[in-house]
Design a protein around this motif. Sequence first.
Motif, PDB file in Angstrom:
ATOM      1  N   ALA A 135      -4.085 -39.842  23.797  1.00 24.72           N
ATOM      2  CA  ALA A 135      -4.508 -41.232  23.964  1.00 24.72           C
ATOM      3  C   ALA A 135      -5.066 -41.788  22.653  1.00 24.72           C
ATOM      4  O   ALA A 135      -4.806 -42.946  22.266  1.00 24.72           O
ATOM      5  N   ALA A 136      -5.808 -41.012  21.925  1.00 23.19           N
ATOM      6  CA  ALA A 136      -6.371 -41.472  20.654  1.00 23.19           C
ATOM      7  C   ALA A 136      -5.266 -41.730  19.622  1.00 23.19           C
ATOM      8  O   ALA A 136      -5.308 -42.717  18.862  1.00 23.19           O
ATOM      9  N   GLN A 153      -2.152 -42.612  20.279  1.00 25.90           N
ATOM     10  CA  GLN A 153      -1.442 -43.819  20.675  1.00 25.90           C
ATOM     11  C   GLN A 153      -2.232 -45.070  20.286  1.00 25.90           C
ATOM     12  O   GLN A 153      -1.684 -46.059  19.789  1.00 25.90           O
ATOM     13  N   ARG A 154      -3.515 -45.048  20.498  1.00 24.79           N
ATOM     14  CA  ARG A 154      -4.359 -46.204  20.153  1.00 24.79           C
ATOM     15  C   ARG A 154      -4.383 -46.438  18.637  1.00 24.79           C
ATOM     16  O   ARG A 154      -4.342 -47.593  18.160  1.00 24.79           O
ATOM     17  N   ASN A 178      -1.964 -45.768  16.499  1.00 28.20           N
ATOM     18  CA  ASN A 178      -0.676 -46.345  16.111  1.00 28.20           C
ATOM     19  C   ASN A 178      -0.628 -47.837  16.424  1.00 28.20           C
ATOM     20  O   ASN A 178      -0.085 -48.644  15.654  1.00 28.20           O
ATOM     21  N   GLU A 179      -1.190 -48.220  17.598  1.00 32.44           N
ATOM     22  CA  GLU A 179      -1.216 -49.643  17.956  1.00 32.44           C
ATOM     23  C   GLU A 179      -2.065 -50.445  16.968  1.00 32.44           C
ATOM     24  O   GLU A 179      -1.712 -51.561  16.564  1.00 32.44           O
ATOM     25  N   MET A 180      -3.183 -49.913  16.570  1.00 32.69           N
ATOM     26  CA  MET A 180      -4.055 -50.614  15.609  1.00 32.69           C
ATOM     27  C   MET A 180      -3.350 -50.805  14.257  1.00 32.69           C
ATOM     28  O   MET A 180      -3.421 -51.880  13.649  1.00 32.69           O
TER      29      MET A 180
END
Length: 714
Positions: free
Chosen positions: A300-301, A303-304, A306-308
Amino acid sequence: MKHLVCCYFYVGNLISARNISPRNTGKFEGFNGPTYKVGGNVHVLPPPKSLRPYVDTKTGELDAWPAHASGHSVPTTSLMLTKDKSLVLVTDEQMGKPNMIPKPRFLDQLENYLKKELRALDVMTVEPNELRLQAHREVFEYLIEDFKTYKPLLSAIKNEYEMMFAYQRQQIRELEPLKQMLVTVSEQCDQKIMSIREEEKQEMTDMKQDNKRLCKRIEDLKNGQKDLETQVDKLRDELANQYKLYRDEKDARKLLQSDINDLKYQQEDIKMAQKQEAEEEEDPVMLKIALKKAREDEKAATQRLNEMIANYGDVIPRRDFEGLEKKHNELLESVEVQKNDFDKLRQEHETLLEVHKQVVKQRDEFYTECETLRRSSTPRPDWDKCSDAVRGGLARWKELSEGKTSNDLVDVLLTEMASGEIVDTGGAEYFDGQGTGPSIPKYLQHEGPVRNRRLGKRDASLLIKDIWREKGAHDASKSDGVRDKMGNFLYTYLQRRFGLEQMIVEWGYNLHDACQRYSHDEHIGLFSGVLTEEIDEEIYHHQLQLIQKLMNHLTTMDANKGNVGKLSKADFREGLASYLSGVEANTLNSMMRAAESEMDNKDLDEIEYKNLFMEDDEGRTGPFLDEIRKWDNQQRAAYVDEIKTNLKETNPVTFPQLKGAILQADIEIDSTKMDKIVLWVFKTTDMSAAQPMEQSAIIEKLLKCNVSRTGRKL
């Protein structure tokens, strides 16, 4: 003649024991007979009554004397020890040695008489003395009187010697004043040297005191430096001790830190051992669940993150954004200000264009009006012509007419006429003759009226130029090198040019009148002064030679640079400075400005120097040569001022005093030039006839004489 015997004049065979005075001094009454004068000296002969007939007046005869005896006639000298143990020179005669070869009787009598006279006069020492000369002269006169046959030749020889003695004495008397003057000049130079030494002595004292003060200061600084070095050494030792303490403290701290780390490692090892023991006791199922949960959190970390990155990759920091925004606002304000300034300049430019159009229009109108007035009005008078009619010349007229209108100038002329300052260019129809006395110049000697031609300034200048030219040729043709006086030559010139006596007198009087009316003009005034003998003619020739040598100097410089007929301003200035020795910078600048004023194009860096030495038909030159003459006059005035300073308060001044003052001012001047100057000042040809003059009159005459420094200035 070289023979075995040497002939001496001897009269012993015919003259008995009682002969002339050297042989019979008892009856000789002295020289109180006839006298004769040779070279200014009077010589007395014995009275005739003391000479016996056929005895004292009879011619002597020749007596043979062995030739080898002449070598023994002079007594030899020997060294002798006296009682006081000192060495003296004695002759054979003083020692009592007999003369082996007898001398002729007359020669022996003459020598005895001479020795007697010398002892009586106390002049036995062989040295220059008038009394010794008189004694030998008497013996020689006796010898002449005895030998009648050779008396004319011996008398002539004696006269020649007497003439030469008189001439030498005269030369010594003439050189005595020069010796005294040399001593005076030497004393003055010594005084100047002593004064300079006194000045330098004070300066040396001050410098020594400064030197002592500086040496003391250096010594103090050295002592201070030694103190500082001592302090530095002390601080260095203290620093070494502190550094040693620091190193010891550092080593102790490292040891302490090592002990702490060992204790910490031991504590961790104990904890790890306890933890391992606890983990060995945990459940494996719980460990699997914890591992699974950790992997999900990691996913989860990631993925977050990469979005940022995808969403905020192009976003800048807020701090950079605020800085750029501030800079943008400043640029907007600057552009606005420049835009406003540009609008104002454009408006002003448009206004100036309108004003320019109006000015051009007014100029065209004024030009048209000026041309109309020029065609319809009368020409403007040349007011500078009035300078010939006003006393003081062009310089005074410019002073009177500066800034005045035509009406004001007319008032000025009327005022000058009322005050009597207008020069009468017309005058009477006839001049009154000055007579034919010896004091009247030859070209003015006339009885009766002389027609006034009203000679103008230009005609006078042309005539004076021709007179100078003819006089130069006349003086050059003379073999003695002495110039004729201008007054005498002027009559010769007028006689050669006009012929008729009436025309000679008429032109002489008119030229004399023109010189008086136009004496303010530099060239005419110089000619007038030379004509009346108030100014030395050599001043005119000196200025011509100065200008000619200057032109030759510049021509040589031009030839060295390619002979192009031009010199750059820098080379021209250098040529002036090298030829005119001692010229000041201000005077040199005035000469350069005068030369540039004669140039057609003042912007050029080259000067056509030959054009500066041209003159017009009246003999006038440009401003450049006027500045050269002005500098020469200033040098003469400075030289005369130095002579005046040397005269001090002397009044009146005599001929030798003026020569001494000139010699002090110029130690290298030759006597011929100095005598020429002094004779011209005193208006005499005989130095002994010169009468003392007032100092002011002498200084005035020196300013009008061709005086210049020969050597360098002390």
